[in-house]
Design a protein around this motif. Structure first.
Motif, short mmCIF file in Angstrom:
data_model
loop_
_atom_site.label_atom_id
_atom_site.label_comp_id
_atom_site.label_asym_id
_atom_site.label_seq_id
_atom_site.Cartn_x
_atom_site.Cartn_y
_atom_site.Cartn_z
N GLN A 54 0.51 3.08 2.35
CA GLN A 54 1.12 3.76 1.25
C GLN A 54 0.31 3.05 0.04
O GLN A 54 0.14 3.95 -0.90
N ASN A 55 -0.32 1.97 0.04
CA ASN A 55 -0.99 1.50 -1.24
C ASN A 55 -2.32 2.19 -1.50
O ASN A 55 -2.96 2.22 -2.50
N MET A 56 -2.93 2.77 -0.32
CA MET A 56 -3.96 3.56 -0.24
C MET A 56 -3.93 5.32 -0.27
O MET A 56 -4.72 6.02 0.25
N GLY A 57 -2.55 5.42 -0.62
CA GLY A 57 -2.35 6.87 -0.87
C GLY A 57 -1.39 7.37 0.20
O GLY A 57 -0.76 8.62 -0.26
N GLY A 58 -1.18 6.85 1.25
CA GLY A 58 -0.11 7.37 2.12
C GLY A 58 -0.44 8.48 3.05
O GLY A 58 0.42 9.21 3.55
N TYR A 59 -1.81 8.86 2.81
CA TYR A 59 -2.05 10.22 3.83
C TYR A 59 -2.21 9.77 5.19
O TYR A 59 -2.71 8.69 5.76
N ASP A 60 -1.88 10.62 5.98
CA ASP A 60 -1.76 10.46 7.34
C ASP A 60 -3.25 10.46 7.89
O ASP A 60 -4.29 11.16 7.24
N GLY A 61 -3.64 9.74 8.91
CA GLY A 61 -4.95 9.57 9.49
C GLY A 61 -5.31 10.64 10.68
O GLY A 61 -4.44 11.50 10.81
#
Length: 375
Positions: A122-129
Motif C-alpha cells: 500500500q505504501n507504494m501505491g497498492g497496485y497489483d503485480g
C-alpha cells in the motif's frame, strides 16, 4: 485468474480465482503476462520487512506480455503489442516525469509522496503485480516499452528492473573507461552492474559475494570473483589496485551478510545479517574522491553509519530507486544488436503454479541466480 498472492512472511500462495483486472481509467491497458520473474527486492516482502505490505497483495514487478485490452485514450500501444513494463509507475506529466526522474512520479501513488511500484504494498501505491495471468497497467501512453519483433519477451524481461538497476548503479558511480570497479553482491542486480561497468569501459571489475553459483555467473560476464568466505575483500581489492582502491557499487542493500570484526575478537566472526556490512567494506575499499553507487535497497535509519570515514576519504554517495525509463530504450538496443544477452543470468525456468517453491529456492540462493516463471 491465477496469481501469486502474499499471505504473510514466507507465505506466498497461488490464488486460482483472483478476479481478472479490468480497465479502470481511459489510459489503462490489460496485459496478458507471458513472462514474469522473482526479484531480489521481492524477498524483502517475502521476509515481511516492508511496511504497508498486507495479505492479499498480488506480487511481482518484473513482467512482460501481450496487450489484450486498451483504454479509450491509449495511443502509444495497441492490442496485440508485446511490451515490457518498468517496475515503477509514471504518469508522464508531473514535474518529476517531465524532468526524467521517473521513479518519483508525483501522481502515480495515491497513498503518499513516494513513487508507485507494481506489487509492492500500500505504501507504494497498492497496485497489483505481474506474477499473475493478467495485470492492469496504468498510464499506458507512458509506462510500457514495445518489444521488437526479433526479440522474445524473455530477452526483454529484465528491462523491467534488474538490467536497468544494475546500469543505474554503474551510472551513479560514474564508471569511466579504464576504471577498476568493485561490485558488492553478485545477485541479479550485481550481475548487471558488472555487465554495465564493462559496457561503460571498465578495465577490471571485481565481484564480491560468497555464493559460488553467483560468483560463477559474474566470472562468465568478465568479473574477477572474490569470495568473502575465503579471503578479505578489502585486502584483495587494495592489493590488485596497488592500494588505490576501486569505484564501488553496493548491489546488496540492508539484508547483507558477511564477516565483521568485533573489538573483542582477533578473528572475523560470522554475522547472519549485518545491514552495514557492505557500507563498512566500501568505505575502506573505495578509491578516494570517487562516487559510490548504491542501487541496493536500504529502508531505515542507521546509528552507526560511517559518515566520518566517507568525509575523510572524500567519497560521495548516490543511491535510490532506478528510474527505469531513463535507461530501458538504450539497453533494449544493446540486446537487440547482440551486445548483451540478459538470459545468461537465468538459472531456473518454472511455471507460475510453482511460485511458492520458486520463492523458497530463491530465498535459499544456493544454485539459484534468477527464476523466470511462465503463467
Amino acid at each position: 485468474m491465477r496469481a501469486v498472492v502474499y499471505h504473510g512472511p514466507k507465505d506466498v500462495q497461488i490464488d486460482d480465482d483472483r478476479p481478472k483486472p479490468r480497465i479502470e481509467h481511459s489510459e489503462d491497458i490489460i496485459l496478458k503476462i507471458t513472462k514474469t520473474a522473482i526479484c531480489g527486492s521481492d524477498l524483502h516482502l517475502y521476509h515481511g520487512n516492508i511496511k504497508g505490505m498486507e495479505p492479499g497483495q498480488v506480487l511481482g514487478h518484473e513482467f512482460a506480455g501481450i496487450v489484450e485490452q486498451v483504454g479509450d485514450r491509449v495511443e502509444e500501444v495497441k492490442q496485440g503489442d508485446r511490451v515490457v513494463v518498468p517496475f515503477n509507475i509514471n504518469c508522464g506529466r508531473c514535474w518529476y516525469c517531465r524532468h526524467g526522474l521517473w521513479s518519483q512520479c508525483d501522481r502515480s501513488n495515491p497513498q503518499g509522496e513516494l513513487g508507485a511500484v507494481f506489487g509492492y504494498g500500500q505504501n507504494m501505491g497498492g497496485y497489483d503485480g505481474g506474477q499473475a495471468e493478467y495485470v492492469r497497467v496504468p498510464y499506458a501512453n507512458t509506462v510500457p516499452l514495445k518489444i521488437p519483433e526479433n526479440l522474445s519477451e524473455e530477452q526483454a524481461l529484465f528491462l523491467s528492473d534488474v538490467f536497468c538497476t544494475g546500469y543505474f548503479g554503474a551510472d551513479m558511480a560514474n564508471v569511466q573507461p579504464g576504471d577498476d570497479v568493485a561490485v558488492f553482491g553478485a545477485g541479479p542486480v550485481g550481475y548487471f552492474a558488472v555487465v554495465s561497468a564493462f559496457l561503460r569501459g571498465a578495465a577490471r571489475v571485481f565481484a564480491i559475494d560468497h555464493w559460488p553459483a553467483r560468483l560463477d555467473k559474474a566470472k562468465k560476464a568478465g568479473a574477477e570473483p572474490i569470495n568473502f568466505d575465503q579471503e578479505d575483500p578489502i585486502s584483495k581489492i587494495k592489493q590488485e589496485t596497488k592500494c588505490r582502491g576501486a569505484i564501488c557499487i553496493d548491489a546488496v542493500g540492508y539484508e547483507a551478510v558477511g564477516h565483521h570484526l568485533h573489538d573483542n575478537s582477533a578473528n572475523p566472526a560470522y554475522i547472519p545479517q549485518d545491514s552495514l556490512q557492505v557500507i563498512n567494506w566500501i568505505v575502506q575499499a573505495a578509491k578516494k574522491f570517487t562516487t559510490v553507487g548504491i542501487p541496493g535497497v536500504y529502508l531505515t535509519e542507521y546509528a552507526d553509519f560511517p559518515l566520518g570515514q566517507f568525509f575523510q576519504r572524500e567519497l560521495q554517495i548516490k543511491m535510490g530507486q532506478c528510474p527505469v525509463k531513463k535507461y530501458n530504450e538504450q539497453l533494449l538496443h544493446l540486446i537487440e544488436v547482440g551486445r548483451v544477452d540478459p538470459t545468461q543470468l537465468i538459472s531456473h525456468r518454472m511455471k507460475l503454479d510453482e511460485a511458492p517453491k520458486a520463492y523458497d529456492m530463491f530465498d535459499k540462493k544456493e544454485d539459484v541466480t534468477k527464476v523466470v516463471m511462465t503463467p
